[in-house]
Scaffold this motif. Structure first.
Motif, mmCIF file in Angstrom:
data_model
loop_
_atom_site.group_PDB
_atom_site.id
_atom_site.type_symbol
_atom_site.label_atom_id
_atom_site.label_comp_id
_atom_site.label_asym_id
_atom_site.label_seq_id
_atom_site.Cartn_x
_atom_site.Cartn_y
_atom_site.Cartn_z
ATOM 1 N N ALA A 122 -1.107 -10.428 2.584
ATOM 2 C CA ALA A 122 -1.355 -10.284 4.020
ATOM 3 C C ALA A 122 -1.898 -11.580 4.612
ATOM 4 C CB ALA A 122 -2.342 -9.138 4.260
ATOM 5 N N VAL A 123 -2.825 -12.202 3.914
ATOM 6 C CA VAL A 123 -3.403 -13.459 4.384
ATOM 7 C C VAL A 123 -2.323 -14.528 4.485
ATOM 8 C CG1 VAL A 123 -4.960 -15.352 3.779
ATOM 9 C CG2 VAL A 123 -5.742 -12.989 3.568
ATOM 10 N N PHE A 124 -1.477 -14.623 3.470
ATOM 11 C CA PHE A 124 -0.407 -15.622 3.468
ATOM 12 C C PHE A 124 0.530 -15.403 4.647
ATOM 13 C CE2 PHE A 124 3.832 -17.132 2.375
ATOM 14 C CZ PHE A 124 3.571 -18.423 1.933
ATOM 15 N N MET A 125 0.931 -14.151 4.886
ATOM 16 C CA MET A 125 1.861 -13.869 5.972
ATOM 17 C C MET A 125 1.246 -14.215 7.329
ATOM 18 S SD MET A 125 4.631 -12.974 4.639
ATOM 19 C CE MET A 125 5.288 -12.734 6.269
ATOM 20 N N LEU A 126 0.022 -13.770 7.552
ATOM 21 C CA LEU A 126 -0.603 -14.004 8.856
ATOM 22 C C LEU A 126 -0.887 -15.479 9.085
ATOM 23 C CD1 LEU A 126 -3.083 -10.993 8.911
ATOM 24 C CD2 LEU A 126 -1.042 -11.268 10.322
ATOM 25 N N ARG A 127 -1.319 -16.148 8.044
ATOM 26 C CA ARG A 127 -1.716 -17.556 8.174
ATOM 27 C C ARG A 127 -0.507 -18.487 8.168
ATOM 28 N NH1 ARG A 127 -4.492 -20.985 10.505
ATOM 29 N NH2 ARG A 127 -5.100 -22.856 9.370
ATOM 30 N N SER A 154 -5.405 -17.875 13.053
ATOM 31 C CA SER A 154 -6.572 -18.616 12.583
ATOM 32 C C SER A 154 -7.241 -17.844 11.450
ATOM 33 C CB SER A 154 -7.573 -18.815 13.726
ATOM 34 O OG SER A 154 -8.171 -17.581 14.076
ATOM 35 N N HIS A 155 -8.078 -18.532 10.669
ATOM 36 C CA HIS A 155 -8.783 -17.862 9.588
ATOM 37 C C HIS A 155 -9.654 -16.732 10.119
ATOM 38 C CE1 HIS A 155 -7.917 -21.762 7.472
ATOM 39 N NE2 HIS A 155 -7.557 -20.893 6.548
ATOM 40 N N ALA A 156 -10.239 -16.952 11.289
ATOM 41 C CA ALA A 156 -11.098 -15.929 11.887
ATOM 42 C C ALA A 156 -10.282 -14.691 12.267
ATOM 43 C CB ALA A 156 -11.806 -16.502 13.114
ATOM 44 N N GLU A 157 -9.096 -14.909 12.832
ATOM 45 C CA GLU A 157 -8.240 -13.789 13.213
ATOM 46 C C GLU A 157 -7.769 -13.015 11.983
ATOM 47 O OE1 GLU A 157 -6.059 -15.291 17.286
ATOM 48 O OE2 GLU A 157 -5.457 -16.213 15.391
ATOM 49 N N VAL A 158 -7.412 -13.733 10.931
ATOM 50 C CA VAL A 158 -6.968 -13.083 9.699
ATOM 51 C C VAL A 158 -8.115 -12.272 9.093
ATOM 52 C CG1 VAL A 158 -6.094 -13.438 7.358
ATOM 53 C CG2 VAL A 158 -5.255 -14.870 9.225
ATOM 54 N N ALA A 159 -9.314 -12.838 9.137
ATOM 55 C CA ALA A 159 -10.489 -12.145 8.593
ATOM 56 C C ALA A 159 -10.704 -10.813 9.295
ATOM 57 C CB ALA A 159 -11.728 -13.035 8.735
ATOM 58 N N GLU A 160 -10.479 -10.801 10.600
ATOM 59 C CA GLU A 160 -10.641 -9.567 11.372
ATOM 60 C C GLU A 160 -9.626 -8.516 10.948
ATOM 61 O OE1 GLU A 160 -10.358 -8.043 16.020
ATOM 62 O OE2 GLU A 160 -10.338 -10.193 15.554
ATOM 63 N N VAL A 161 -8.391 -8.939 10.665
ATOM 64 C CA VAL A 161 -7.336 -8.006 10.292
ATOM 65 C C VAL A 161 -7.585 -7.399 8.913
ATOM 66 C CG1 VAL A 161 -4.876 -7.767 9.761
ATOM 67 C CG2 VAL A 161 -5.600 -9.117 11.740
ATOM 68 N N VAL A 162 -7.912 -8.241 7.932
ATOM 69 C CA VAL A 162 -8.027 -7.768 6.546
ATOM 70 C C VAL A 162 -9.427 -7.294 6.194
ATOM 71 C CG1 VAL A 162 -6.127 -9.248 5.803
ATOM 72 C CG2 VAL A 162 -8.481 -10.087 5.620
ATOM 73 N N SER A 164 -14.064 -16.020 2.747
ATOM 74 C CA SER A 164 -13.212 -15.370 1.749
ATOM 75 C C SER A 164 -11.742 -15.541 2.091
ATOM 76 C CB SER A 164 -13.558 -13.882 1.666
ATOM 77 O OG SER A 164 -12.692 -13.208 0.787
ATOM 78 N N VAL A 165 -11.421 -15.439 3.374
ATOM 79 C CA VAL A 165 -10.032 -15.597 3.812
ATOM 80 C C VAL A 165 -9.548 -17.023 3.561
ATOM 81 C CG1 VAL A 165 -8.597 -15.777 5.892
ATOM 82 C CG2 VAL A 165 -9.960 -13.730 5.476
ATOM 83 N N ARG A 166 -10.400 -18.006 3.795
ATOM 84 C CA ARG A 166 -10.023 -19.391 3.528
ATOM 85 C C ARG A 166 -9.671 -19.582 2.052
ATOM 86 N NH1 ARG A 166 -10.959 -23.205 7.415
ATOM 87 N NH2 ARG A 166 -12.135 -22.496 9.251
ATOM 88 N N GLN A 167 -10.466 -18.983 1.172
ATOM 89 C CA GLN A 167 -10.202 -19.086 -0.260
ATOM 90 C C GLN A 167 -8.894 -18.380 -0.623
ATOM 91 O OE1 GLN A 167 -13.711 -17.440 -2.090
ATOM 92 N NE2 GLN A 167 -14.835 -19.376 -1.994
ATOM 93 N N SER A 168 -8.698 -17.194 -0.062
ATOM 94 C CA SER A 168 -7.473 -16.440 -0.338
ATOM 95 C C SER A 168 -6.246 -17.175 0.177
ATOM 96 C CB SER A 168 -7.552 -15.050 0.308
ATOM 97 O OG SER A 168 -8.543 -14.264 -0.298
ATOM 98 N N ALA A 222 -3.313 -18.355 -2.260
ATOM 99 C CA ALA A 222 -1.963 -17.826 -2.055
ATOM 100 C C ALA A 222 -0.964 -18.936 -1.785
ATOM 101 C CB ALA A 222 -1.976 -16.832 -0.896
ATOM 102 N N ARG A 223 -1.359 -19.907 -0.952
ATOM 103 C CA ARG A 223 -0.464 -21.018 -0.623
ATOM 104 C C ARG A 223 -0.101 -21.818 -1.865
ATOM 105 N NH1 ARG A 223 -3.234 -22.606 3.180
ATOM 106 N NH2 ARG A 223 -4.489 -24.196 2.138
#
Length: 283
Positions: free
Chosen positions: A116-121, A127-135, A141-145, A149-150
């Motif tokens: 999910a993080v890979f797809m959204l980002r 943004s990392h903040a937007e992805v964090a809100e979704v997941v 943590s999202v930055r690390q993921s 993933a990348r």
């Protein structure tokens, strides 16, 4: 409004399909998103596209987590469902690379959250903040993921791929060699270290382990075609954004083949014949 949803329906299906690798599940997710959209207070939605992508991603994330146990018990290799696509898909940035079978297979090796993080980002540029809100994770943590993933996808995706015209030429050469039953000709179009996967799901007879090496792959595939007793056909088609083959028996589509090719030869081929996975092959 319904018009807002219909405007983005194709994008939403593509998002769910990349997340789940299943046409049937993606269609269910889009329907669930439609119901959620009609229940929502749309006057508070400033960006319908972003809102709907978030909704589909969350629904897909829940579905993907619940599907893990089922996939672990799957008979033989589990491949994403093949999907007929239009020839101009490469011109659509959001649909091009990440819908290819090779990349979908790599995405399967990520955890649901990483996917999910890979797809959204990477695909939608959130943004990392937007992805964090979704997941539902912290931004750190999202930055690390996202990084993990990348790097994972970069390391495992095909490094060299044939251009569209070359891919079509290679697949057509393979098709002609197979229909002619010529082992020597089939071998000329296969890379020495080619790998073949077949997904029958325990419903249709298929190799339950990967087949390695040109000689083994060529003999296995010619053996499969021989069992068709002259009633089989192979048609070129745009599958997952690249030239592949539809397998037809007595007028009915019974499977699909997708390919990876480089330097004039096929380096990998994937065959899906599980009848429950052929929904995306409808025109």
């Amino acid at each position: 409004m319904s018009e807002d949803f219909e405007e983005h329906r194709r994008l939403l299906f593509g998002t769910a399909y990349r997340m789940l690798g299943s046409v049937a599940d993606a269609e269910d997710i889009v329907q669930d998103a439609w119901l959620a959209w009609h229940r929502a207070d749309r006057t508070a939605v400033g960006n319908p596209r972003a809102y709907l992508v978030r909704t589909v991603t969350n629904l897909s994330l829940n579905r993907l987590r619940s599907a893990q146990v089922k996939r672990e018990a799957y008979v033989g290799p589990w491949l994403p469902e093949p999907l007929l696509t239009s020839p101009d898909i490469a011109e659509e940035a959001e649909l091009a690379d990440t819908v290819s079978m090779a990349v979908l297979v790599v995405l399967e090796t990520l955890t649901p959250t990483e996917r999910a993080v890979f797809m959204l980002r990477e695909v939608f540029g959130y943004s990392h903040a937007e992805v964090a809100e979704v997941v539902g994770k912290s931004e750190a943590s999202v930055r690390q993921s996202a990084h993990r993933a990348r790097e994972h996808v970069r390391a495992r995706r095909p490094r060299f791929t044939a251009k569209a015209a070359e891919q079509r030429e290679i697949v057509e050469k393979f098709r002609q060699a197979c229909l002619g039953g010529d082992l020597g000709e089939v071998l000329t179009v296969l890379a020495p270290d080619v790998v073949s996967w077949a997904d029958g799901g325990g419903i249709v007879t298929a190799a339950r382990r990967p087949v390695y090496g040109a000689a083994h792959v060529a003999r296995w595939w010619l053996g499969v075609l021989a069992k068709a007793e002259g009633d089989g056909a192979m048609h070129l088609a745009e599958i997952n954004g690249e030239t592949g083959l539809l397998l037809v028996h007595q007028g009915a589509t019974i499977g699909a083949m997708t390919f990876e090719a480089a330097d004039g030869r096929i380096t990998a081929l994937r065959v899906t014949v599980n009848p429950e996975k052929l929904r995306g092959l409808r025109p």
